[in-house]
Write a protein that holds these residues in place. Structure first.
Motif, PDB file in Angstrom:
ATOM      1  N   SER A  94       9.063   7.291  19.120  1.00 41.96           N
ATOM      2  CA  SER A  94       8.378   8.707  18.510  1.00 41.96           C
ATOM      3  C   SER A  94       8.535   9.083  17.082  1.00 41.96           C
ATOM      4  N   LYS A  95       9.455   8.275  16.265  1.00 42.98           N
ATOM      5  CA  LYS A  95       9.566   8.564  14.930  1.00 42.98           C
ATOM      6  C   LYS A  95       8.811   7.300  13.969  1.00 42.98           C
ATOM      7  N   ALA A  96       8.036   6.589  14.564  1.00 40.08           N
ATOM      8  CA  ALA A  96       7.378   5.867  13.986  1.00 40.08           C
ATOM      9  C   ALA A  96       6.047   6.360  13.264  1.00 40.08           C
ATOM     10  N   PRO A  97       5.508   5.903  12.231  1.00 44.48           N
ATOM     11  CA  PRO A  97       4.393   6.545  11.639  1.00 44.48           C
ATOM     12  C   PRO A  97       3.282   6.076  12.544  1.00 44.48           C
ATOM     13  N   ASP A  98       2.145   7.071  12.229  1.00 45.08           N
ATOM     14  CA  ASP A  98       0.947   7.079  13.032  1.00 45.08           C
ATOM     15  C   ASP A  98       0.028   6.342  11.893  1.00 45.08           C
ATOM     16  N   VAL A  99       0.380   6.864  10.638  1.00 46.07           N
ATOM     17  CA  VAL A  99      -0.519   6.139   9.596  1.00 46.07           C
ATOM     18  C   VAL A  99       0.334   5.602   8.351  1.00 46.07           C
ATOM     19  N   ILE A 100       0.193   4.395   8.055  1.00 41.33           N
ATOM     20  CA  ILE A 100       0.998   4.029   6.734  1.00 41.33           C
ATOM     21  C   ILE A 100       0.128   3.669   5.732  1.00 41.33           C
ATOM     22  N   SER A 101       0.885   3.658   4.473  1.00 40.53           N
ATOM     23  CA  SER A 101       0.039   3.325   3.231  1.00 40.53           C
ATOM     24  C   SER A 101       1.109   2.440   2.401  1.00 40.53           C
ATOM     25  N   SER A 102       0.565   1.319   2.288  1.00 43.15           N
ATOM     26  CA  SER A 102       1.579   0.226   1.583  1.00 43.15           C
ATOM     27  C   SER A 102       0.943  -0.090   0.400  1.00 43.15           C
ATOM     28  N   PHE A 103       1.997  -0.381  -0.470  1.00 38.67           N
ATOM     29  CA  PHE A 103       1.359  -0.608  -2.147  1.00 38.67           C
ATOM     30  C   PHE A 103       0.883  -2.045  -2.270  1.00 38.67           C
ATOM     31  N   THR A 104       1.246  -2.874  -1.290  1.00 37.07           N
ATOM     32  CA  THR A 104       0.519  -4.406  -1.687  1.00 37.07           C
ATOM     33  C   THR A 104      -0.557  -4.644  -0.783  1.00 37.07           C
ATOM     34  N   THR A 105      -1.411  -5.432  -1.087  1.00 35.75           N
ATOM     35  CA  THR A 105      -2.433  -5.988  -0.141  1.00 35.75           C
ATOM     36  C   THR A 105      -1.972  -7.209   0.383  1.00 35.75           C
ATOM     37  N   GLY A 320     -15.368  -8.310 -18.937  1.00 37.18           N
ATOM     38  CA  GLY A 320     -15.569  -7.036 -18.512  1.00 37.18           C
ATOM     39  C   GLY A 320     -14.809  -6.897 -17.163  1.00 37.18           C
ATOM     40  N   LYS A 321     -14.887  -8.142 -16.415  1.00 40.51           N
ATOM     41  CA  LYS A 321     -14.098  -8.285 -15.183  1.00 40.51           C
ATOM     42  C   LYS A 321     -12.719  -8.406 -15.147  1.00 40.51           C
ATOM     43  N   GLY A 322     -11.977  -8.207 -13.972  1.00 33.18           N
ATOM     44  CA  GLY A 322     -10.732  -8.191 -13.897  1.00 33.18           C
ATOM     45  C   GLY A 322     -10.130  -8.419 -12.457  1.00 33.18           C
ATOM     46  N   TYR A 323      -8.712  -8.322 -12.484  1.00 34.44           N
ATOM     47  CA  TYR A 323      -8.090  -8.630 -11.064  1.00 34.44           C
ATOM     48  C   TYR A 323      -8.020  -7.385 -10.299  1.00 34.44           C
ATOM     49  N   ILE A 324      -8.289  -7.135  -9.216  1.00 34.00           N
ATOM     50  CA  ILE A 324      -8.303  -5.927  -8.306  1.00 34.00           C
ATOM     51  C   ILE A 324      -7.190  -6.129  -7.286  1.00 34.00           C
ATOM     52  N   THR A 325      -6.502  -5.034  -7.185  1.00 33.55           N
ATOM     53  CA  THR A 325      -5.682  -4.922  -5.940  1.00 33.55           C
ATOM     54  C   THR A 325      -5.384  -3.446  -5.731  1.00 33.55           C
ATOM     55  N   GLY A 326      -4.509  -3.139  -4.862  1.00 33.88           N
ATOM     56  CA  GLY A 326      -4.190  -1.728  -4.854  1.00 33.88           C
ATOM     57  C   GLY A 326      -3.544  -1.387  -3.376  1.00 33.88           C
ATOM     58  N   THR A 327      -3.392   0.174  -3.282  1.00 28.42           N
ATOM     59  CA  THR A 327      -2.630   0.429  -2.090  1.00 28.42           C
ATOM     60  C   THR A 327      -3.601   0.445  -0.670  1.00 28.42           C
ATOM     61  N   ILE A 328      -3.135   0.158   0.301  1.00 24.57           N
ATOM     62  CA  ILE A 328      -4.142   0.340   1.361  1.00 24.57           C
ATOM     63  C   ILE A 328      -3.326   1.405   2.377  1.00 24.57           C
ATOM     64  N   ALA A 329      -4.360   1.880   3.300  1.00 24.49           N
ATOM     65  CA  ALA A 329      -4.040   2.722   4.367  1.00 24.49           C
ATOM     66  C   ALA A 329      -4.295   2.223   5.853  1.00 24.49           C
ATOM     67  N   GLY A 330      -3.565   2.255   6.861  1.00 24.77           N
ATOM     68  CA  GLY A 330      -4.044   1.966   7.963  1.00 24.77           C
ATOM     69  C   GLY A 330      -3.438   2.578   9.272  1.00 24.77           C
ATOM     70  N   ILE A 331      -3.838   2.432  10.511  1.00 25.63           N
ATOM     71  CA  ILE A 331      -3.194   3.203  11.578  1.00 25.63           C
ATOM     72  C   ILE A 331      -2.530   2.214  12.509  1.00 25.63           C
ATOM     73  N   ALA A 332      -1.335   2.759  12.817  1.00 25.52           N
ATOM     74  CA  ALA A 332      -0.393   2.107  13.544  1.00 25.52           C
ATOM     75  C   ALA A 332      -0.889   1.754  15.157  1.00 25.52           C
ATOM     76  N   ALA A 333      -0.877   0.507  15.448  1.00 29.60           N
ATOM     77  CA  ALA A 333      -1.534   0.129  17.000  1.00 29.60           C
ATOM     78  C   ALA A 333      -0.601   0.955  17.824  1.00 29.60           C
ATOM     79  N   THR A 334       0.817   0.901  17.519  1.00 33.58           N
ATOM     80  CA  THR A 334       1.504   1.911  18.523  1.00 33.58           C
ATOM     81  C   THR A 334       1.332   3.322  18.532  1.00 33.58           C
ATOM     82  N   SER A 335       0.487   3.930  17.525  1.00 34.00           N
ATOM     83  CA  SER A 335       0.462   5.190  17.671  1.00 34.00           C
ATOM     84  C   SER A 335      -0.108   5.729  18.783  1.00 34.00           C
TER      85      SER A 335
END
Lengths: 445, 314
Positions: A94-105, A320-335
């Motif tokens: 019940s206290k687990a997240p429904d949506v998470i956002s992580s700093f790493t890809t 002009g190009k570069g390396y790209i990464t970022g934060t990601i969001a997702g929905i917990a399968a347990t939600s």
């Protein structure tokens, strides 16, 4: 065993062990929920941001969502580490997240292949949103694994070059380097020795120099990492060998590994006000777009310049190009509120105004093509460099893998050994590292 | 017949009473030892990522850990180094400090407090402090060494010096052992020293033939608990490596424990890394079992050897 026969005791022990093992926490992978997103509900959102301006930015983002969806309330939990998220996604409850956002890809491959986060492809299709035309290419790439899009980009990070304009003028350099050979020459010109250390170092090339990781360097060389069958290609990929060779040459030319390491160990930390670029100890810095705000906050006594990172001499047209990464969001399968969770994810990742507002608040690169062009974006003119890098079709990222970023760690490990002189035969080192990557992937399957 | 029945009933009641008294321990043993132990063995033969149900993988995890996982052997070597070198030095140093303080006539309380206080420092804070003190570029220790003309080591930044630096930190927090040794030393009967002195025993002979036999059970305790805690060493090497490496987890960056060059990698770190970062619970269980077997082997070896240290009746 008087009183209880040996057979009965054995049977009891076996039954107890079997029962315990059968009830062992084996995790679960939900096949979706039937919750009604139009009814009054509360969902939980875990994120990793912690700085006051970032927390305020998240608050404003969620306030915008709740205004647009008055029936969905969001319980926001900040400052969450990836390790805590991993455990919560596994355990559910019940206290687990429904949506998470992580700093790493780096965890995307693991999240998708294990089923920890739900595949969003059907939800995107239902909403009539095409991820390929919504997100920049590299961001679209790092949020999926093997056709399973279990994550969405939520703002991005683009890597570029920060340079000390004042030091450049002093050294007689008129513009930022565009190729690695120009960069090498500039780094040497900008290096001012002082005894057995440096008054000013042109560039800190060591792999422990914070953002100077193998994948960030290699982004400029365009490596493939894996072939179509999923086998590591680093042993035969010229781009990888070129990146290693360049970095090692920089290490050797700028004073050698030991001298550089000693200098590095005395520098201020990456996230503090005494970051070596901000103090003027290092004249050029490979870093993400967030450094601009941090460097300006530190009020350095020199002018800050920003440019894309150089490219190999034979690929000058790709500057002009570069390396790209970022934060990601997702929905917990347990939600069990995945429909309501999708409404939140859809809003924070695809609503142009929401993405632009969040980007303005925390100074990260917007993660949709529409937001990158939005006139509502407010930024220092220098920040435009990072917006251009993010939108550049030649910009690269490191692909998701079934065991997360383990292959990057293996490459990085070779980098440490090569720069320090522990490994001298690069070809053999790359071959060994490729074999290790394949073994690690086989183990994870 | 009736008498036999009464006797049996009495025995049954006695057994039940015994079981009732034992039940808290039995429950604890089952829940916190037997079940995790059986589960660990079970999962070491399974492919299990913590999400999908486990599947049988035979000896794949064992082969992977021993043959292909590049960090296992360095971590094992480091753990054994800590067990042998660090535990020996800690026992010798703790005993030495304990003896010195028992000999001091004035200000014993002050010295006891001074030596005990570092033990109370939280491990992370203590490690951060040592990483600052031993920083090769800006640390006061190296500045001092350089001033007096001694070549300054790289400490946590040098693979040859990282474990000695860790040992130095553990010696600094020797307070627990010092207190135990002091209690044991003060407990040695004075008459034995007087008798030895009358027989003309030297200071060394008094230590060898009076002090040592009397405190041997405490030395054994210190060695066994030291070995077990060295086997479980996790926080300090992880924090030291992380601080010295300069890598802080952020977007696109990652940290694998062991900096520099795997020199601070320990087996418990591998359990965490494999299980909770790589989601390879099967291999994590293999490393956990190796750790358990090693702890058992060391303890058994020490207990079998105790005859030389612990005298009959101890």
């Amino acid at each position: 065993m008087p009183g209880i026969s040996r057979k009965v005791a054995t049977a009891l022990a076996v039954t107890a062990s079997t029962a315990l093992l059968a009830t062992a926490c084996t995790g679960q992978s939900s096949s979706g929920t039937q919750d009604d997103a139009s009814k009054d509900t509360t969902i939980t959102f875990w994120h990793a941001w912690s700085a006051p301006n970032e927390v305020a930015g998240v608050k404003a983002l969620i306030a915008g969502f709740e205004k647009a969806h008055p029936n969905i309330h969001v319980n926001v939990v900040g400052n969450m580490t990836d390790d805590k998220m991993n455990q919560a996604l596994r355990a559910g409850g019940s206290k687990a997240p429904d949506v998470i956002s992580s700093f790493t890809t780096n965890g995307v491959g693991k999240f998708c292949s294990s089923g920890a986060l739900v595949d969003l492809n059907p939800l995107f299709k239902k909403a009539g949103i095409d991820p390929a035309t919504t997100f920049p290419k590299a961001m679209s790439q790092y949020t999926q694994y093997d056709g399973n899009r279990c994550a969405v980009p939520l703002l991005g990070d683009a890597y570029g070059l920060y340079y000390n304009k004042t030091a450049f003028k002093k050294a007689g350099i008129t513009s930022p380097p565009k190729t690695w050979s120009e960069f090498e020459a500039d780094a040497k010109k900008l290096t001012v020795p002082q005894g057995d250390t440096y008054k000013q170092l042109g560039f800190m090339p060591n792999y422990h120099g914070w953002e100077t990781t193998t994948e960030h360097y290699m982004g400029q060389f365009g490596p493939t990492y894996f072939d179509a069958s999923g086998k590591s290609t680093i042993a035969g990929d010229r781009a990888v060998a070129d990146a290693f060779t360049l970095q090692k040459k920089l290490v050797d030319d700028l004073g050698g590994f030991k001298k550089l390491e000693k200098f590095r160990s005395g520098l201020g930390d990456e996230w503090g006000p005494k970051h070596p670029f901000q103090t003027g100890q290092v004249a050029m810095q490979l870093d993400g777009e967030w450094r601009l705000g941090m460097a300006l906050d530190a009020k350095p006594d020199f002018e800050i310049g920003v440019a894309p990172l150089p490219v190999p001499d034979d690929k000058a047209d790709q500057y002009g190009k570069g390396y790209i990464t970022g934060t990601i969001a997702g929905i917990a399968a347990t939600s069990n509120k995945q429909n309501a969770a999708w409404e939140l994810v859809k809003y924070i990742t695809t609503d142009t105004d929401a993405v632009v507002g969040f980007s303005n608040a925390i100074h990260n690169v917007p993660s949709t093509l529409a937001a990158l062009k939005s006139p509502k974006l407010r930024y220092d003119p220098r920040f435009k460099t990072f917006l251009d890098i993010a939108a550049d079709p030649n910009s690269t990222t490191s692909p998701a893998s079934i065991n997360g970023g383990v292959y990057l760690t293996t490459i990085q490990q070779l980098g440490y050994d090569y720069e320090s002189g522990k490994v001298t035969d690069l070809k053999a080192g790359l071959k060994k590292a490729a074999a290790q990557i394949d073994t690690d992937i086989a183990q994870a399957k | 017949m009736a008498a036999t029945y009464t006797l049996r009933a009495k025995h049954r009641r006695s057994r039940l009473r015994t079981l009732a008294f034992l039940s808290p321990w039995l429950i604890g043993f089952t829940v916190f030892f037997a079940y995790p132990m059986i589960s660990t063995v079970y999962f070491s033969f399974m492919h299990y990522d913590g999400f999908k149900p486990p599947t049988w993988s035979g000896t794949k995890n064992w082969k992977y850990v021993f043959e292909s996982y590049p960090f296992f052997w360095p971590a094992l070597r480091n753990t054994l180094w800590l067990v042998v070198i660090m535990v020996t030095l800690r026992v010798l140093f703790g005993l030495g400090i304990g003896m010195l303080i028992t000999k001091i006539k004035t200000g014993t309380g002050v010295f006891r407090t001074l030596f005990y206080l570092p033990y109370l420092a939280p491990p992370v804070a203590a490690t951060m402090a040592f990483a600052f003190l031993l920083n090769p570029g800006t640390g006061p220790v190296n500045s001092m060494l350089e001033k007096i003309g001694i070549p300054a080591p790289g400490w946590f930044n040098d693979p040859d010096w990282s474990k000695p630096a860790l040992t130095l930190m553990f010696l600094w927090g020797i307070g627990d052992l010092m207190v135990i040794f002091m209690a044991a030393l003060l407990d040695v009967p004075k008459e034995q020293y007087e008798a030895a002195q009358l027989d003309g025993a030297s200071a060394w002979q008094r230590f060898r033939f009076v002090t040592l036999p009397n405190i041997s059970p405490i030395i054994m305790f210190a060695v066994v608990t030291g070995v077990i805690s060295a086997m479980q060493c996790y926080t300090q090497p992880l924090v030291a490596g992380k601080v010295a490496s300069g890598v802080i987890q952020g977007a696109g960056t990652m940290f694998e424990p062991g900096y520099p060059e795997h020199s601070t990698l320990t087996l418990p770190q591998l359990v965490y890394n494999l299980g909770f970062q790589r989601f390879d619970y099967g291999s994590a269980c293999v490393v956990a079992l190796v750790l358990f077997a090693l702890s058992m082997a060391f303890t058994a070896l020490l207990m079998r050897r105790r005859g030389g240290l612990i005298q009959a009746g101890d």
